[in-house]
Design a protein around this motif. Structure first.
Motif, PDB file in Angstrom:
ATOM      1  N   TYR A 590       4.034   1.855   6.716  1.00 37.23           N
ATOM      2  CA  TYR A 590       4.287   1.161   5.454  1.00 37.23           C
ATOM      3  C   TYR A 590       4.526   2.143   4.313  1.00 37.23           C
ATOM      4  O   TYR A 590       5.423   1.961   3.496  1.00 37.23           O
ATOM      5  CB  TYR A 590       3.091   0.276   5.082  1.00 37.23           C
ATOM      6  N   SER A 591       3.702   3.198   4.233  1.00 31.14           N
ATOM      7  CA  SER A 591       3.853   4.114   3.102  1.00 31.14           C
ATOM      8  C   SER A 591       5.140   4.928   3.239  1.00 31.14           C
ATOM      9  O   SER A 591       5.784   5.241   2.240  1.00 31.14           O
ATOM     10  CB  SER A 591       2.627   5.010   2.945  1.00 31.14           C
ATOM     11  N   ARG A 592       5.544   5.242   4.465  1.00 29.17           N
ATOM     12  CA  ARG A 592       6.829   5.940   4.640  1.00 29.17           C
ATOM     13  C   ARG A 592       7.975   5.052   4.153  1.00 29.17           C
ATOM     14  O   ARG A 592       8.928   5.523   3.540  1.00 29.17           O
ATOM     15  CB  ARG A 592       7.041   6.309   6.110  1.00 29.17           C
ATOM     16  N   PHE A 593       7.874   3.758   4.445  1.00 30.39           N
ATOM     17  CA  PHE A 593       8.902   2.805   4.011  1.00 30.39           C
ATOM     18  C   PHE A 593       8.999   2.762   2.484  1.00 30.39           C
ATOM     19  O   PHE A 593      10.076   2.948   1.907  1.00 30.39           O
ATOM     20  CB  PHE A 593       8.569   1.429   4.603  1.00 30.39           C
ATOM     21  N   TRP A 594       7.874   2.561   1.817  1.00 28.33           N
ATOM     22  CA  TRP A 594       7.890   2.519   0.347  1.00 28.33           C
ATOM     23  C   TRP A 594       8.426   3.825  -0.215  1.00 28.33           C
ATOM     24  O   TRP A 594       9.198   3.843  -1.165  1.00 28.33           O
ATOM     25  CB  TRP A 594       6.473   2.262  -0.200  1.00 28.33           C
ATOM     26  N   HIS A 595       7.976   4.915   0.382  1.00 29.42           N
ATOM     27  CA  HIS A 595       8.378   6.220  -0.136  1.00 29.42           C
ATOM     28  C   HIS A 595       9.894   6.393  -0.049  1.00 29.42           C
ATOM     29  O   HIS A 595      10.526   6.913  -0.967  1.00 29.42           O
ATOM     30  CB  HIS A 595       7.662   7.327   0.642  1.00 29.42           C
ATOM     31  N   LYS A 596      10.473   5.932   1.051  1.00 36.60           N
ATOM     32  CA  LYS A 596      11.926   6.073   1.215  1.00 36.60           C
ATOM     33  C   LYS A 596      12.683   5.219   0.199  1.00 36.60           C
ATOM     34  O   LYS A 596      13.725   5.621  -0.316  1.00 36.60           O
ATOM     35  CB  LYS A 596      12.339   5.728   2.647  1.00 36.60           C
ATOM     36  N   VAL A 597      12.157   4.040  -0.098  1.00 38.69           N
ATOM     37  CA  VAL A 597      12.792   3.207  -1.126  1.00 38.69           C
ATOM     38  C   VAL A 597      12.715   3.927  -2.477  1.00 38.69           C
ATOM     39  O   VAL A 597      13.713   4.033  -3.198  1.00 38.69           O
ATOM     40  CB  VAL A 597      12.119   1.817  -1.216  1.00 38.69           C
ATOM     41  N   LEU A 598      11.535   4.456  -2.800  1.00 41.76           N
ATOM     42  CA  LEU A 598      11.378   5.167  -4.074  1.00 41.76           C
ATOM     43  C   LEU A 598      12.281   6.401  -4.124  1.00 41.76           C
ATOM     44  O   LEU A 598      12.823   6.750  -5.171  1.00 41.76           O
ATOM     45  CB  LEU A 598       9.906   5.570  -4.283  1.00 41.76           C
ATOM     46  N   PHE A 599      12.462   7.027  -2.976  1.00 41.43           N
ATOM     47  CA  PHE A 599      13.357   8.192  -2.904  1.00 41.43           C
ATOM     48  C   PHE A 599      14.798   7.774  -3.191  1.00 41.43           C
ATOM     49  O   PHE A 599      15.499   8.402  -3.981  1.00 41.43           O
ATOM     50  CB  PHE A 599      13.247   8.836  -1.520  1.00 41.43           C
ATOM     51  N   ASP A 600      15.223   6.677  -2.562  1.00 35.97           N
ATOM     52  CA  ASP A 600      16.598   6.201  -2.758  1.00 35.97           C
ATOM     53  C   ASP A 600      16.856   5.830  -4.218  1.00 35.97           C
ATOM     54  O   ASP A 600      17.971   5.961  -4.710  1.00 35.97           O
ATOM     55  CB  ASP A 600      16.873   4.987  -1.861  1.00 35.97           C
ATOM     56  N   LEU A 601      15.812   5.343  -4.881  1.00 34.52           N
ATOM     57  CA  LEU A 601      15.968   4.940  -6.281  1.00 34.52           C
ATOM     58  C   LEU A 601      15.804   6.129  -7.233  1.00 34.52           C
ATOM     59  O   LEU A 601      15.850   5.966  -8.448  1.00 34.52           O
ATOM     60  CB  LEU A 601      14.953   3.844  -6.635  1.00 34.52           C
ATOM     61  N   GLY A 602      15.555   7.306  -6.678  1.00 34.81           N
ATOM     62  CA  GLY A 602      15.433   8.503  -7.513  1.00 34.81           C
ATOM     63  C   GLY A 602      14.082   8.639  -8.191  1.00 34.81           C
ATOM     64  O   GLY A 602      13.925   9.409  -9.137  1.00 34.81           O
ATOM     65  N   ILE A 603      13.079   7.901  -7.714  1.00 31.99           N
ATOM     66  CA  ILE A 603      11.761   7.940  -8.356  1.00 31.99           C
ATOM     67  C   ILE A 603      10.907   9.068  -7.783  1.00 31.99           C
ATOM     68  O   ILE A 603      10.132   9.693  -8.502  1.00 31.99           O
ATOM     69  CB  ILE A 603      11.070   6.562  -8.216  1.00 31.99           C
ATOM     70  N   VAL A 604      11.043   9.339  -6.484  1.00 28.63           N
ATOM     71  CA  VAL A 604      10.378  10.512  -5.908  1.00 28.63           C
ATOM     72  C   VAL A 604      11.443  11.485  -5.399  1.00 28.63           C
ATOM     73  O   VAL A 604      12.594  11.101  -5.166  1.00 28.63           O
ATOM     74  CB  VAL A 604       9.400  10.152  -4.756  1.00 28.63           C
ATOM     75  N   SER A 605      11.031  12.736  -5.204  1.00 30.33           N
ATOM     76  CA  SER A 605      12.018  13.778  -4.901  1.00 30.33           C
ATOM     77  C   SER A 605      12.076  14.152  -3.425  1.00 30.33           C
ATOM     78  O   SER A 605      12.912  14.946  -3.023  1.00 30.33           O
ATOM     79  CB  SER A 605      11.698  15.028  -5.724  1.00 30.33           C
TER      80      SER A 605
END
Ligand SMILES: [Zn+2]
Length: 658
Positions: A590-605
């Motif tokens: 689950y956390s990998r999934f959220w992280h990838k979404v945040l990555f795609d949106l430019g929120i995490v690097s």
């Protein structure tokens, strides 16, 4: 010299506390090392021995890295939403926040007493409104994101291209089209329901024996309006991302299995006498010549239409009975096969032979297309079914030098291994794969199907949408309003956090709704035009807060943003993550999934959150119990000749590993 724990330890702990010895500066000039523990659920019982086991390991690493000149981020917090505090509230009326804070205080006291070197100024708590404000904010990002298959990337919903034919149908169609693409959506879902916990369970929370992982009760099916997350859209990304990670092989395998990628073909079978096709997904299109019947799930949308008049009563009765069974009951290999003939036939595309269409509950709607082609000569389940109902069995794989070959060739015995194709040619359709090996057979059949528009190569994933709501009080409220005209809207960022209402009673609302339905003042809202609305009464599952907590440690007091992007760039990814293997497919996926979404949106690097994962072992100890299973304290046990006895009752005891 004697080491006086009671005197020496508190003295230094006081010194560390007063001098903030382990405070981590955001000193970007130093090399960083981010070392993370899986944060605990603060139960009323306090720490158990497994907690300090992992925490000691990370503490040693932290001290080592500090001495090596690294700027070390080593934080601690609490995953504090959850059922026990709510159940306690139901019994006593004590607000879950009070129970939770008391438990957190106890955990903190215990952890400090061990002398672990955490930066306590970064402590977080998932139930703190300053924290879950951002959990709600991430939910909004999920809702406002769609997955672009071509780019394999999540993108803002405002960038979703709307096809012209949808636009022509009007606003309602456009709205529906958009909501079909959002990563978070609200829909009727057939869900697992635990009658004991009075809540729905995600697939991941249901064990293979059909019981709820939390309480052990058997779960049942129920239809409810729920929030779901389209995690399967990220299946390929979640799979590929595993390649670059330094994780235990066992955890990687479990995630791969859960994602469940397979390649095969979708094939259309024409239904005789109806202008309809039945679509199946199979990983073995090369076995089409052995397909002698088809089976559709009782819930299949064509079940009624396909069934001929004379069979209607029988089929309806069967469908009703199937609805009462669990998936596990239906697919249990040991159970007797049941089914009913629809009276209708489909055409096998490779040889134009009519094959009967059956309805059987061993086929589930949730997997593939809800319809299968059955190849009884080479599949045990299909074989048993064909034998039971006297359906022809055609052997198409020659086992060669195997004992019982004659029986296999005659269709009297099932052969599930590879073999050379036989009986796999048709002059009429000009497909011939006789003599080929498996790989070539699959390739040739798919090409043949694609040329004729009868099917196509397809990738399939086992992973299903993530059921993301629970009928509970003690969870993050959804920042969502359902309006009387059917519109669903999300709160503005300025309105976050949406707090939980105070309640007199924590018992469930009517018809299994969450206790939030009892908070009438909180529940009902009116907009500036007088339109009436109702807040979402479900809350988020416990996994929500733990999906992103490692990001909040980076900048825990920031009320303006989820975190300062400069700090995120410096600290991420987590360099070492230590925790239990039991989280392999839940928290870690689950956390990998959220992280990838945040990555795609430019929120995490970074594309992945946890670079290196290490599973602590389990601490095992001997325990003793009586013949009836009652536990006996080890100081009441004595050993004689390798046997164990109760010192007071004399009863012989069993030694177990606990
Ligand atoms: Zn339960």
């Amino acid at each position: 010299m004697e080491y006086n724990f009671a005197k020496i330890e508190p003295r230094w702990q006081k010194y560390w506390e007063e001098n903030k010895t382990f405070k981590t500066p955001d000193d970007f000039s130093k090399p960083k090392y981010y070392i993370l523990d899986m944060f605990p659920y603060p139960s009323g019982a306090g720490l158990h021995v497994g907690h300090p086991e992992g925490y000691t390991a990370t503490d040693i690493m932290s001290r080592y890295k500090r001495m090596k000149g690294f700027n070390v981020l080593h934080p601690m917090g609490y995953d504090a939403f959850g059922l026990p505090a709510e159940q306690y509230a139901m019994q006593t009326g004590t607000h879950p926040a009070i129970t939770t804070n008391k438990n957190c205080d106890n955990f903190r006291r215990q952890i400090k007493a061990i002398g672990l070197s955490y930066d306590w100024d970064r402590e977080i708590n998932t139930t703190d409104p300053h924290y879950f404000k951002w959990t709600q904010w991430i939910f909004k990002q999920l809702y406002n994101t769609w997955f672009d298959k071509e780019q394999q990337k999540g993108r803002p919903i405002s960038e979703l291209p709307i096809p012209d034919e949808i636009k022509k149908e009007g606003d309602e169609a456009v709205k529906n089209y958009i909501s079909e693409k959002r990563l978070a959506y609200y829909d009727n879902a057939q869900v697992w329901w635990c009658d004991s916990c009075k809540t729905v369970c995600a697939n991941e929370e249901v064990l293979t024996d059909g019981s709820h992982e939390k309480c052990g009760h058997q779960v049942v099916r129920k239809n409810l309006k729920q929030w779901l997350l389209r995690i399967p859209h990220y299946a390929e990304r979640l799979l590929q991302g595993l390649d670059g990670l330094d994780w235990p092989a066992g955890v990687i395998d479990m995630q791969k299995n859960w994602i469940g990628k397979s390649t095969g073909a979708e094939i259309d079978f024409q239904v005789e006498g109806l202008n309809k096709n039945l679509r199946v997904y199979t990983t073995r299109p090369d076995t089409l010549f052995g397909a002698t019947y088809m089976v559709i799930a009782p819930e299949h949308e064509l079940a009624e239409e396909i069934t001929i008049q004379e069979k209607k009563a029988e089929v309806e009765k069967y469908i009703k009975a199937a609805a009462l069974k669990s998936d596990l009951d239906r697919t249990d290999l040991a159970k007797e096969k049941t089914g009913v003939f629809t009276g209708r036939y489909a055409i096998n595309p490779v040889n134009n032979q009519p094959i009967p269409i059956w309805i059987a509950d061993y086929v589930l709607m949730g997997y593939g297309t809800g319809a299968i082609m059955a190849v009884p000569a080479h599949d045990t389940r299909d074989f048993e079914f064909a034998k039971e109902f006297d359906i022809p069995i055609i052997c198409i794989l020659d086992p060669k030098d195997v004992e019982g070959r004659e029986e296999i060739l005659a269709g009297d015995k099932c052969w599930t291994e590879d073999g050379e194709y036989i009986n796999s040619a048709s002059e009429e359709t000009r497909l011939n794969i006789n003599g080929l090996n498996k790989e070539a057979g699959i390739k040739k059949t798919i090409e043949w199907l694609e040329e004729r528009g009868l099917g196509k190569a397809t990738v399939n994933f086992k992973m299903r949408d993530w059921l993301f709501s629970r009928q509970r009080y003690w969870g993050e409220p959804f920042p969502v309003i359902h309006w009387e005209d059917g519109e669903v809207s999300l709160l503005d960022d300025e309105e976050l956090p949406l707090l939980l209402p105070e309640l007199e009673k924590y018992s469930p609302g009517d018809s299994g709704e969450s206790p939030l339905a009892n908070a009438k003042e909180w529940l009902h809202v009116t907009d500036k035009n007088g339109r009436k609305g109702r807040r979402e009464t479900n809350t988020m599952p416990q996994w929500a807060g733990s999906c992103w907590y490692y990001l909040r440690y980076i900048d825990p007091l920031n009320d303006e943003r989820i975190f300062d992007p400069e700090k995120e760039k410096y600290w991420m990814p987590v360099d070492l993550y230590i925790g239990g293997a039991e989280h392999a497919v839940l928290h870690l996926l689950y956390s990998r999934f959220w992280h990838k979404v945040l990555f795609d949106l430019g929120i995490v690097s970074t594309d992945e959150p946890f670079q290196k994962l290490y599973n602590q072992g389990m601490i095992l100890a001997f325990a003793y119990e009586t013949a009836t299973g009652a536990k006996v304290s080890s100081d009441l046990v004595e050993e004689r000749d390798g046997k164990y006895f109760h010192t007071e009752t004399g009863e012989e005891l069993k030694q177990i590993v606990a």
